[in-house]
Design an enzyme around this catalytic site. Structure first.
Site, PDB file in Angstrom:
ATOM      1  N   VAL A  71     -51.269  55.754  57.293  1.00  0.00           N
ATOM      2  CA  VAL A  71     -51.090  56.574  58.496  1.00  0.00           C
ATOM      3  C   VAL A  71     -52.312  57.457  58.705  1.00  0.00           C
ATOM      4  CG1 VAL A  71     -49.693  58.413  59.521  1.00  0.00           C
ATOM      5  CG2 VAL A  71     -48.586  56.621  58.192  1.00  0.00           C
ATOM      6  N   CYS A  72     -52.729  57.586  59.979  1.00  0.00           N
ATOM      7  CA  CYS A  72     -53.746  58.576  60.339  1.00  0.00           C
ATOM      8  C   CYS A  72     -53.318  59.229  61.645  1.00  0.00           C
ATOM      9  CB  CYS A  72     -55.132  57.930  60.450  1.00  0.00           C
ATOM     10  SG  CYS A  72     -55.304  56.833  61.873  1.00  0.00           S
ATOM     11  N   ALA A  73     -54.224  59.900  62.330  1.00  0.00           N
ATOM     12  CA  ALA A  73     -53.845  60.617  63.546  1.00  0.00           C
ATOM     13  C   ALA A  73     -53.476  59.671  64.684  1.00  0.00           C
ATOM     14  CB  ALA A  73     -54.971  61.550  63.981  1.00  0.00           C
TER      15      ALA A  73
END
Length: 376
Positions: A71-73
């Site tokens: 997961v990232c932004a």
């Protein structure tokens, strides 16, 4: 190449309490402020820039064959990390499509129960924000309480159920998220209801919520009875639905109570908050099922993802309802406050109709966790 997972698929894992491992590659300060949470969710944070030369910093913490969701932004950096992990021999790696931005907007409908005379009550859980909204359907009609900004999930749900959305209701003027109630009412030709004491500065027409004026949805047996219950805001209004459910807005949560300071009037409103919690609600049936507008802790997600509790049980177990001394209570709710929600002043202005930000700005304003509760 890595595989991808949608927010819908991840939401199902969280609400079904499946063991889920998240590798969050955002910067640590962003991660510490707001992350994916759930009863059986384990999250490892390793910033993206630490993994550019290889996934060694996290490889020893993980098994090659276990399912890992990166997961990232927004979904770009996490896709690159997921691909690096596959190259390093990890076989079960997924990238969360759209990242935390998409996660913040996902709404997951959960059935709460059937209503007398037909119909049903659903809770829309916004897992990435801790917001809860409610969809009442009966005899071809629907009402939505505390509608989120994203309108399409409600419209699709109404279409699937074959019902017409008639009423859009806000329990109070929200400060942590942008309400979609007024916009959806305009779109479907429904009635938008708001407590008049919270609407003194709004720039639009609305129907006042007033105690004793039931809102009937479909069959006459399904009545929404407003109860004036100030404290979180001066106009905060609760609802009893079908003599079974108590929708408390941001006044009472499963593990905590509402904060009285988001209009800058904590000292003024703390007495109202205490009166609502310690007197007004005390007069109600202990068997009512409390359905709040938010939750703050992963453990509040019950079986199937529903957030609820029996009112009588909350008077036994919720620490915010155990403070007999009024001065101690006052100190608790004015001193144990988490940081203000992101852009809460602009959110209030938007919900009053005084601002109309571009969509990307609206998304930015809502980023971050729910912060409507007093911290015990």
């Amino acid at each position: 190449m890595s595989k991808s997972i949608t927010t819908k698929e991840l939401a199902q894992k969280v609400i079904n309490h499946e063991e889920t491992l998240i590798l969050d590659v955002r910067n640590t300060d962003e991660f510490d402020n707001w992350k994916i949470e759930g009863g059986k969710v384990e999250v490892i944070n390793e910033p993206y820039f630490n993994l550019l030369d290889g996934v060694g910093p996290v490889a020893e913490k993980l098994n090659n064959d276990q399912e890992i969701i990166v997961v990232c932004a927004k979904g770009g950096s996490s896709e690159m990390v997921a691909d690096l992990m596959v190259e390093a021999g990890f076989t079960n790696v997924y990238n969360l499509e759209g990242g935390m931005k998409a996660w913040s907007e996902h709404l997951e409908p959960v059935k709460v129960g059937d209503l007398n005379g037909g119909g049903a009550l659903y809770q829309f859980v916004r897992l990435g924000k801790g917001c809860l909204s409610y969809f009442i359907e009966s005899n071809g009609e629907a009402a939505i309480i505390d509608t989120a900004r994203m309108l399409e999930p409600y419209e699709q749900f109404a279409k699937a159920k074959g019902v017409e959305i008639k009423h859009l209701i806000d329990t109070h003027l929200h400060a942590d998220h942008i309400s979609g109630g007024r916009h959806l009412a305009e779109k479907v030709g429904g009635t938008y209801h708001l407590p008049p004491k919270d609407a003194t500065e709004v720039t639009f027409e609305y129907t006042p919520l007033e105690e004793g004026n039931d809102i009937t949805v479909g069959n006459t047996t399904v009545k929404v009875k407003p109860i004036y219950s100030p404290g979180h805001t001066i106009g905060s209004t609760s609802f009893i639905i079908d003599d079974q459910y108590l929708l408390t807005g941001d006044i009472l949560f499963v593990k905590s109570i509402g904060r009285p300071d988001l209009a800058g009037l904590a000292e003024d409103w703390v007495g109202d908050l205490r009166n609502t919690l310690y007197r007004r609600y005390k007069e109600l049936s202990e068997d009512l099922i409390v359905l709040p507008a938010h939750y703050s802790f992963a453990e509040e997600l019950g079986k199937g993802g529903e957030v609820s509790a029996r009112l009588g049980d909350l008077y036994q177990n919720n620490s915010g309802l155990q403070v007999e001394d009024e001065n101690v209570f006052r100190k608790m709710v004015t001193e144990n406050l988490p940081p203000q929600p992101n852009d809460y002043q602009d959110i209030r202005q938007t919900n009053m109709g005084k601002m109309d930000p571009e969509l990307e700005r609206q998304k930015e304003m809502e980023t971050g966790p729910n912060r409507c509760a007093v911290e015990g």
